[in-house]
Scaffold this motif. Sequence first.
Motif, PDB file in Angstrom:
ATOM      1  N   GLY A 116       0.821  -1.207   0.000  1.00  0.00           N
ATOM      2  CA  GLY A 116       0.000   0.000   0.000  1.00  0.00           C
ATOM      3  C   GLY A 116       0.852   1.253   0.000  1.00  0.00           C
ATOM      4  N   ALA A 117       0.364   2.305  -0.658  1.00  0.00           N
ATOM      5  CA  ALA A 117       1.119   3.560  -0.763  1.00  0.00           C
ATOM      6  C   ALA A 117       1.369   4.185   0.601  1.00  0.00           C
ATOM      7  CB  ALA A 117       0.365   4.530  -1.667  1.00  0.00           C
ATOM      8  N   ALA A 118       0.437   3.989   1.538  1.00  0.00           N
ATOM      9  CA  ALA A 118       0.560   4.611   2.866  1.00  0.00           C
ATOM     10  C   ALA A 118       1.143   3.647   3.892  1.00  0.00           C
ATOM     11  CB  ALA A 118      -0.812   5.091   3.336  1.00  0.00           C
ATOM     12  N   GLY A 119       1.593   2.466   3.456  1.00  0.00           N
ATOM     13  CA  GLY A 119       2.090   1.491   4.414  1.00  0.00           C
ATOM     14  C   GLY A 119       0.933   0.769   5.095  1.00  0.00           C
ATOM     15  N   TYR A 120       1.253  -0.020   6.100  1.00  0.00           N
ATOM     16  CA  TYR A 120       0.210  -0.769   6.805  1.00  0.00           C
ATOM     17  C   TYR A 120      -0.513   0.137   7.804  1.00  0.00           C
ATOM     18  CZ  TYR A 120       2.510  -4.889   4.894  1.00  0.00           C
ATOM     19  OH  TYR A 120       3.048  -5.814   4.044  1.00  0.00           O
ATOM     20  N   PRO A 121      -1.832   0.054   7.875  1.00  0.00           N
ATOM     21  CA  PRO A 121      -2.543   0.835   8.891  1.00  0.00           C
ATOM     22  C   PRO A 121      -2.257   0.282  10.283  1.00  0.00           C
ATOM     23  CG  PRO A 121      -4.059  -0.676   7.794  1.00  0.00           C
ATOM     24  CD  PRO A 121      -2.756  -0.776   7.060  1.00  0.00           C
ATOM     25  N   LYS A 122      -2.435   1.115  11.288  1.00  0.00           N
ATOM     26  CA  LYS A 122      -2.217   0.674  12.667  1.00  0.00           C
ATOM     27  C   LYS A 122      -3.132  -0.498  13.001  1.00  0.00           C
ATOM     28  CE  LYS A 122      -2.107   2.394  17.430  1.00  0.00           C
ATOM     29  NZ  LYS A 122      -2.320   3.569  18.303  1.00  0.00           N
ATOM     30  N   GLU A 123      -4.340  -0.457  12.451  1.00  0.00           N
ATOM     31  CA  GLU A 123      -5.293  -1.549  12.707  1.00  0.00           C
ATOM     32  C   GLU A 123      -5.957  -1.965  11.408  1.00  0.00           C
ATOM     33  OE1 GLU A 123      -9.651  -1.955  14.709  1.00  0.00           O
ATOM     34  OE2 GLU A 123      -8.107  -1.020  15.973  1.00  0.00           O
ATOM     35  N   CYS A 124      -5.882  -3.242  11.104  1.00  0.00           N
ATOM     36  CA  CYS A 124      -6.601  -3.782   9.949  1.00  0.00           C
ATOM     37  C   CYS A 124      -8.025  -4.083  10.397  1.00  0.00           C
ATOM     38  CB  CYS A 124      -5.921  -5.058   9.445  1.00  0.00           C
ATOM     39  SG  CYS A 124      -6.774  -5.842   8.053  1.00  0.00           S
ATOM     40  N   LYS A 125      -8.982  -3.324   9.902  1.00  0.00           N
ATOM     41  CA  LYS A 125     -10.370  -3.493  10.311  1.00  0.00           C
ATOM     42  C   LYS A 125     -10.864  -4.901   9.973  1.00  0.00           C
ATOM     43  CE  LYS A 125     -10.797   0.867  11.548  1.00  0.00           C
ATOM     44  NZ  LYS A 125     -10.929   1.252  12.963  1.00  0.00           N
ATOM     45  N   SER A 126     -11.756  -5.408  10.808  1.00  0.00           N
ATOM     46  CA  SER A 126     -12.245  -6.773  10.619  1.00  0.00           C
ATOM     47  C   SER A 126     -12.926  -6.952   9.264  1.00  0.00           C
ATOM     48  CB  SER A 126     -13.216  -7.147  11.744  1.00  0.00           C
ATOM     49  OG  SER A 126     -14.302  -6.249  11.795  1.00  0.00           O
ATOM     50  N   LYS A 127     -13.546  -5.875   8.748  1.00  0.00           N
ATOM     51  CA  LYS A 127     -14.231  -6.008   7.450  1.00  0.00           C
ATOM     52  C   LYS A 127     -13.225  -6.280   6.334  1.00  0.00           C
ATOM     53  CE  LYS A 127     -14.426  -0.993   6.571  1.00  0.00           C
ATOM     54  NZ  LYS A 127     -15.328   0.153   6.283  1.00  0.00           N
ATOM     55  N   PHE A 128     -12.006  -5.711   6.447  1.00  0.00           N
ATOM     56  CA  PHE A 128     -10.971  -5.972   5.446  1.00  0.00           C
ATOM     57  C   PHE A 128     -10.359  -7.358   5.639  1.00  0.00           C
ATOM     58  CE2 PHE A 128     -10.692  -1.188   5.664  1.00  0.00           C
ATOM     59  CZ  PHE A 128     -11.296  -0.972   4.438  1.00  0.00           C
ATOM     60  N   TRP A 129     -10.112  -7.723   6.897  1.00  0.00           N
ATOM     61  CA  TRP A 129      -9.527  -9.026   7.172  1.00  0.00           C
ATOM     62  C   TRP A 129     -10.480 -10.153   6.739  1.00  0.00           C
ATOM     63  CZ3 TRP A 129      -5.533 -11.684   7.157  1.00  0.00           C
ATOM     64  CH2 TRP A 129      -5.372 -12.879   7.840  1.00  0.00           C
ATOM     65  N   ASP A 130     -11.755  -9.956   6.918  1.00  0.00           N
ATOM     66  CA  ASP A 130     -12.732 -10.961   6.470  1.00  0.00           C
ATOM     67  C   ASP A 130     -12.648 -11.153   4.962  1.00  0.00           C
ATOM     68  OD1 ASP A 130     -13.614 -11.353   9.037  1.00  0.00           O
ATOM     69  OD2 ASP A 130     -15.369 -10.046   8.859  1.00  0.00           O
ATOM     70  N   LEU A 131     -12.455 -10.048   4.224  1.00  0.00           N
ATOM     71  CA  LEU A 131     -12.320 -10.147   2.762  1.00  0.00           C
ATOM     72  C   LEU A 131     -11.038 -10.893   2.380  1.00  0.00           C
ATOM     73  CD1 LEU A 131     -13.411  -6.526   1.711  1.00  0.00           C
ATOM     74  CD2 LEU A 131     -14.722  -8.633   1.413  1.00  0.00           C
ATOM     75  N   VAL A 132      -9.972 -10.659   3.144  1.00  0.00           N
ATOM     76  CA  VAL A 132      -8.706 -11.346   2.867  1.00  0.00           C
ATOM     77  C   VAL A 132      -8.853 -12.845   3.144  1.00  0.00           C
ATOM     78  CG1 VAL A 132      -6.292 -11.561   3.565  1.00  0.00           C
ATOM     79  CG2 VAL A 132      -7.316  -9.291   3.315  1.00  0.00           C
ATOM     80  N   LYS A 133      -9.448 -13.184   4.274  1.00  0.00           N
ATOM     81  CA  LYS A 133      -9.581 -14.600   4.647  1.00  0.00           C
ATOM     82  C   LYS A 133     -10.380 -15.398   3.621  1.00  0.00           C
ATOM     83  CE  LYS A 133     -11.256 -13.989   8.792  1.00  0.00           C
ATOM     84  NZ  LYS A 133     -11.815 -14.353  10.107  1.00  0.00           N
ATOM     85  N   GLU A 134     -11.361 -14.749   2.994  1.00  0.00           N
ATOM     86  CA  GLU A 134     -12.176 -15.449   1.989  1.00  0.00           C
ATOM     87  C   GLU A 134     -11.321 -15.965   0.828  1.00  0.00           C
ATOM     88  OE1 GLU A 134     -15.240 -12.876   0.630  1.00  0.00           O
ATOM     89  OE2 GLU A 134     -16.325 -12.851   2.543  1.00  0.00           O
ATOM     90  N   LYS A 135     -10.199 -15.275   0.549  1.00  0.00           N
ATOM     91  CA  LYS A 135      -9.373 -15.636  -0.603  1.00  0.00           C
ATOM     92  C   LYS A 135      -8.064 -16.335  -0.217  1.00  0.00           C
ATOM     93  CE  LYS A 135     -11.145 -11.817  -3.428  1.00  0.00           C
ATOM     94  NZ  LYS A 135     -10.794 -10.634  -4.257  1.00  0.00           N
ATOM     95  N   LEU A 136      -7.844 -16.544   1.088  1.00  0.00           N
ATOM     96  CA  LEU A 136      -6.650 -17.271   1.527  1.00  0.00           C
ATOM     97  C   LEU A 136      -6.954 -18.769   1.485  1.00  0.00           C
ATOM     98  CD1 LEU A 136      -5.340 -15.190   4.596  1.00  0.00           C
ATOM     99  CD2 LEU A 136      -4.174 -15.532   2.402  1.00  0.00           C
ATOM    100  N   LYS A 137      -6.313 -19.477   0.551  1.00  0.00           N
ATOM    101  CA  LYS A 137      -6.588 -20.902   0.345  1.00  0.00           C
ATOM    102  C   LYS A 137      -5.280 -21.655   0.106  1.00  0.00           C
ATOM    103  CE  LYS A 137     -11.139 -20.210   0.171  1.00  0.00           C
ATOM    104  NZ  LYS A 137     -12.048 -20.707   1.229  1.00  0.00           N
ATOM    105  N   VAL A 138      -5.357 -22.968   0.286  1.00  0.00           N
ATOM    106  CA  VAL A 138      -4.231 -23.835  -0.074  1.00  0.00           C
ATOM    107  C   VAL A 138      -4.413 -24.284  -1.519  1.00  0.00           C
ATOM    108  CG1 VAL A 138      -3.079 -26.040   0.371  1.00  0.00           C
ATOM    109  CG2 VAL A 138      -3.876 -24.627   2.297  1.00  0.00           C
ATOM    110  N   ARG A 139      -3.426 -23.978  -2.367  1.00  0.00           N
ATOM    111  CA  ARG A 139      -3.443 -24.385  -3.774  1.00  0.00           C
ATOM    112  C   ARG A 139      -2.105 -25.049  -4.110  1.00  0.00           C
ATOM    113  NH1 ARG A 139      -8.792 -24.161  -4.587  1.00  0.00           N
ATOM    114  NH2 ARG A 139      -9.641 -22.042  -4.349  1.00  0.00           N
ATOM    115  N   ASN A 140      -2.176 -26.297  -4.564  1.00  0.00           N
ATOM    116  CA  ASN A 140      -0.957 -27.034  -4.943  1.00  0.00           C
ATOM    117  C   ASN A 140       0.072 -27.052  -3.822  1.00  0.00           C
ATOM    118  OD1 ASN A 140      -1.966 -27.544  -7.605  1.00  0.00           O
ATOM    119  ND2 ASN A 140      -1.335 -25.457  -8.190  1.00  0.00           N
ATOM    120  N   GLY A 141      -0.417 -27.181  -2.583  1.00  0.00           N
ATOM    121  CA  GLY A 141       0.477 -27.286  -1.426  1.00  0.00           C
ATOM    122  C   GLY A 141       1.028 -25.973  -0.931  1.00  0.00           C
ATOM    123  N   CYS A 142       0.624 -24.858  -1.541  1.00  0.00           N
ATOM    124  CA  CYS A 142       1.131 -23.534  -1.128  1.00  0.00           C
ATOM    125  C   CYS A 142       0.006 -22.666  -0.567  1.00  0.00           C
ATOM    126  CB  CYS A 142       1.783 -22.816  -2.312  1.00  0.00           C
ATOM    127  SG  CYS A 142       3.287 -23.595  -2.904  1.00  0.00           S
TER     128      CYS A 142
END
Length: 289
Positions: free
Chosen positions: A235-261
Amino acid sequence: HSSRAMSAIDAAAAKVTELAMTDRIRVDPADPWCDIWNPPPSVYKERCIHTGYLMTKPFEQNNPMPGQFSGTSDYIVAMLKPVIKTKGGAPKPSGDAQPKKEKKEKAPKTPQPSSDEDPFTKAKLVIGKVIEVAHVENSDKLYCCKVQVSTEEGEGSVKQVITGLRKFVPEDELRSKMVLCILNLKVAKLAGQTSEAMILATEADVGGETQVRLVGVPEGAQIGELVSCEGIAPGAAGYPKECKSKFWDLVKEKLKVRNGCATYDGKKVGCAAGPCVAEGDVPEGASIK
């Protein structure tokens, strides 16, 4: 004889009062209450010879606000003097006026992440090392871990993490383990204990039971090393002090195991040493959280 004497005295007193009231005004004819105003004989009106103001005697010995009735605007000007401005727009100086305090310049605001940036840029993922493991009192599900997330000395280099891995990962296996963490979620209270970060693990349904495994980090990864995703710039502004749960929920939806990675939206997640991986027999498509 005594009653006649008193009557004579009263009559004389009334005459003296009448003579004393000569040229005095009993009631102000301009007073809207003059029809019902009936003051005692000792109360009367007397006009101020300087201003024409009708004073009520004997209560007002002098004109209480002589400047207000002088026929000039000096009295009003004196009242407004603190707020009258000069032609230049600045207030006129006053003898009692205090110098104004200079306003402090506001610090420039930290640039905020652009709304079109991927939510992944808001999650601060790092490599950590578990240095202590203990059981949480009155809980058979939770560990209380101390995780080193930076090689720099000082506050913040070690985070306390309360994790629900106790039923899935043996204590000896977790101790001294290199793990994948997210550091900037909101600090939480679990079973009365403060949790400052989160250890990420894979989760899948295998044979009707929940299977949980730690996310493996590549050999050679360093403590405190940032973890990124292929094709997603920081991100252009670096990491925010707090990652809001609404953003983390969006990230978790796309975090998957593919081909062992470990992947995000199909792209590998890792650090300079290589991608993070699924350990053991983790099925394809297992979630990471």
